[in-house]
Design a protein around this motif. Structure first.
Motif, PDB file in Angstrom:
ATOM      1  N   VAL A   1       0.821  -1.158  -0.067  1.00  0.00           N
ATOM      2  CA  VAL A   1      -0.039   0.041  -0.201  1.00  0.00           C
ATOM      3  C   VAL A   1       1.017   1.338  -0.038  1.00  0.00           C
ATOM      4  O   VAL A   1       2.027   1.380   0.866  1.00  0.00           O
ATOM      5  CB  VAL A   1      -0.802  -0.037   1.309  1.00  0.00           C
ATOM      6  N   TYR A   2       0.359   2.122  -1.028  1.00  0.00           N
ATOM      7  CA  TYR A   2       1.273   3.412  -1.110  1.00  0.00           C
ATOM      8  C   TYR A   2       0.540   4.636  -1.428  1.00  0.00           C
ATOM      9  O   TYR A   2      -0.480   4.449  -2.141  1.00  0.00           O
ATOM     10  CB  TYR A   2       2.711   3.167  -1.870  1.00  0.00           C
ATOM     11  N   ARG A   3       1.155   5.780  -1.175  1.00  0.00           N
ATOM     12  CA  ARG A   3       0.226   7.159  -1.738  1.00  0.00           C
ATOM     13  C   ARG A   3       1.062   7.407  -2.514  1.00  0.00           C
ATOM     14  O   ARG A   3       2.423   7.806  -2.704  1.00  0.00           O
ATOM     15  CB  ARG A   3       0.066   7.792  -0.321  1.00  0.00           C
ATOM     16  N   VAL A   4       0.495   8.040  -3.697  1.00  0.00           N
ATOM     17  CA  VAL A   4       0.984   8.716  -4.804  1.00  0.00           C
ATOM     18  C   VAL A   4       0.449  10.063  -4.731  1.00  0.00           C
ATOM     19  O   VAL A   4      -0.693  10.288  -4.789  1.00  0.00           O
ATOM     20  CB  VAL A   4       0.446   8.008  -6.108  1.00  0.00           C
ATOM     21  N   ASP A   5       1.384  11.021  -4.754  1.00  0.00           N
ATOM     22  CA  ASP A   5       1.121  12.790  -4.850  1.00  0.00           C
ATOM     23  C   ASP A   5       1.610  13.157  -6.167  1.00  0.00           C
ATOM     24  O   ASP A   5       2.717  13.197  -6.019  1.00  0.00           O
ATOM     25  CB  ASP A   5       1.649  13.056  -3.491  1.00  0.00           C
ATOM     26  N   ALA A   6       0.791  13.607  -6.962  1.00  0.00           N
ATOM     27  CA  ALA A   6       1.066  14.026  -8.344  1.00  0.00           C
ATOM     28  C   ALA A   6       1.660  15.485  -8.108  1.00  0.00           C
ATOM     29  O   ALA A   6       2.212  15.976  -9.134  1.00  0.00           O
ATOM     30  CB  ALA A   6       0.114  13.988  -9.461  1.00  0.00           C
ATOM     31  N   ASN A   7       1.204  16.249  -7.087  1.00  0.00           N
ATOM     32  CA  ASN A   7       1.598  17.583  -6.683  1.00  0.00           C
ATOM     33  C   ASN A   7       2.967  17.630  -6.023  1.00  0.00           C
ATOM     34  O   ASN A   7       3.509  18.769  -5.661  1.00  0.00           O
ATOM     35  CB  ASN A   7       0.658  18.229  -6.000  1.00  0.00           C
ATOM     36  N   VAL A   8       4.110  16.362  -5.670  1.00  0.00           N
ATOM     37  CA  VAL A   8       5.242  16.718  -5.219  1.00  0.00           C
ATOM     38  C   VAL A   8       6.071  16.081  -6.304  1.00  0.00           C
ATOM     39  O   VAL A   8       5.916  15.378  -7.175  1.00  0.00           O
ATOM     40  CB  VAL A   8       5.284  15.589  -4.095  1.00  0.00           C
TER      41      VAL A   8
END
Length: 426
Positions: free
Chosen positions: A352-359
């Motif tokens: 499980v991982y978080r993807v942040d396109a704004n980073v």
């Protein structure tokens, strides 16, 4: 000023504290790291496999993000499916004449790199390294005169180097025939990779010098060798090139200035040394290697159950679930096992991982959550971020984001190696 992307990898990863537990509560705040805006470019990568039901999962970064995890990847990078031709040149200098043969340098990376991409893409990327010049291509200036060091910008040193490569290769090379450029520098030019990492990629560079009427906009430069004396280099040292080429396909760096502690060995864009490792499922979707039928976009409220098939296994089945948290970020869920390019997996399970396109690239756009917080990990490889090596969740374990009302519970595995999970959205 036209944009060029600078890619620098740290010498070794710093040890970072784990950020999760068996039952995991996380913050919902996002990072705000930003760099200069990216200049739009013309040619683009292959169209993303998508459908209307997946639109909510196509997160995007803001206008100031240079190299984003957003979907689809903007134009200017190389195609990432079908046949791509990689012009590969071996380069030396008067003050650093070729160490060994140019063919020997080429064989450090091929056919291994081509096979790595074939396996990771399930055969959807036909990577063809081409070497129209099989000897060392001697530059007209000394290596020292280019002023290349860790963190060197494109101007002026790399601009001069690319211009000199183009001039030296003419007329034996028609640059119009290739999708991107690999420059394999003689390993005795510059310091050891164990001391200072020089390998770099300039991707989507609209300000690049022009050769045969086309800009040399996507170019990877590989220096030295990542040989730590353990004897593993001959088997794994080539993987610096798949990492660098990941950038020409539009993938960002997943490590941060502090090291690889946010993702560990779960993606080659985080770590490319030690035992073999693959790409995250999110990256495979971004590159067009997963179809919409293999990606579940979880938008419905309530609890739903899904069957995940191993990410490394070719063929049908759900490889990736994505739970959007808005237009910029979301949680990705996939099943990682010891197969394919995932040689180093020591605890199979649901990642499980978080993807942040704004980073932005190199500032931590992806965060892997650790099911075994502060355990020290399960790998014995000295070149792998050990703490996250046992990050996957297994039967009976769950991930929770209390603030967002998201829960992922692992139910268990079946006899065919698929895993059942339930996803709850409040």
């Amino acid at each position: 000023m036209p944009w060029t992307r600078r890619h620098i990898r740290p010498r070794r990863m710093a040890a970072l504290a784990s950020v999760t537990a068996l039952t995991l509560a996380v913050s919902t705040s996002a990072g705000t790291g930003r760099l200069a805006p990216r200049t739009p470019t013309a040619a683009g990568p292959v169209s993303l496999a998508r459908s209307d039901t997946h639109d909510a999962c196509l997160i995007s970064g803001g206008p100031t993000v240079q190299m984003s995890e957003g979907l689809p990847t903007p134009g200017g990078y190389s195609r990432s499916t079908g046949t791509v031709r990689a012009l590969t040149l071996m380069v030396d200098f008067s003050d650093a004449p070729g160490s060994g043969t140019a063919r020997g340098r080429f064989r450090e990376f091929f056919p291994q790199t081509r096979e790595w991409f074939r396996t990771s893409s399930y055969g959807r990327l036909d990577y063809r390294p081409e070497t129209p010049i099989t000897d060392w291509l001697r530059m007209p200036r000394s290596f020292r005169s280019y002023g290349i060091e860790r963190g060197a910008p494109f101007d002026p040193g790399y601009r001069r180097l690319v211009q000199d490569i183009v001039a030296a290769a003419d007329p034996r090379v028609d640059f119009r025939s290739y999708d991107f450029l690999n420059v394999l520098i003689t390993p005795n030019a510059g310091p050891s990779a164990l001391d200072t990492v020089l390998s770099v990629t300039f991707a989507g560079n609209t300000d690049a010098p022009v050769a045969d009427g086309v800009p040399v906009a996507n170019a990877s430069f590989v220096y030295s060798r990542q040989d730590d004396g353990s004897g593993s280099y001959a088997r794994t040292g080539y993987r610096v090139l798949p990492h660098e080429n990941g950038h020409v396909f539009g993938l960002p760096d997943l490590y941060t200035q502090a090291g690889g502690g946010a993702v560990g060995h779960w993606d080659i864009m985080s770590e490319d040394w030690g035992a073999d490792n693959d790409l995250l499922g999110w990256h495979k979707w971004k590159l067009g290697w997963l179809d919409t039928a293999q990606v579940g976009c979880v938008t419905a409220r309530g609890t739903s159950e899904y069957t995940l098939t191993p990410l490394a296994r070719p063929g049908l089945g759900t490889k990736l679930l994505f739970v959007p948290l808005g237009i910029r970020s979301g949680y990705a869920i996939e099943l990682r096992t010891r197969a394919g390019n995932d040689e180093a997996v020591c605890r199979p399970g649901v990642l499980v991982y978080r993807v942040d396109a704004n980073v932005d690239t190199g500032r931590g756009p992806v965060t892997v959550y650790d099911a075994q917080r502060d355990s020290g990990g399960c790998t014995r490889s000295p070149n792998v971020h050990a703490e996250l090596s046992d990050a996957p969740f297994t039967a009976g374990e769950e991930f929770r984001d209390l603030g967002r009302g998201v829960r992922v519970r692992v139910i268990g595995a079946d006899s065919e190696g698929n895993w059942r999970v339930s996803v709850t959205r409040r």
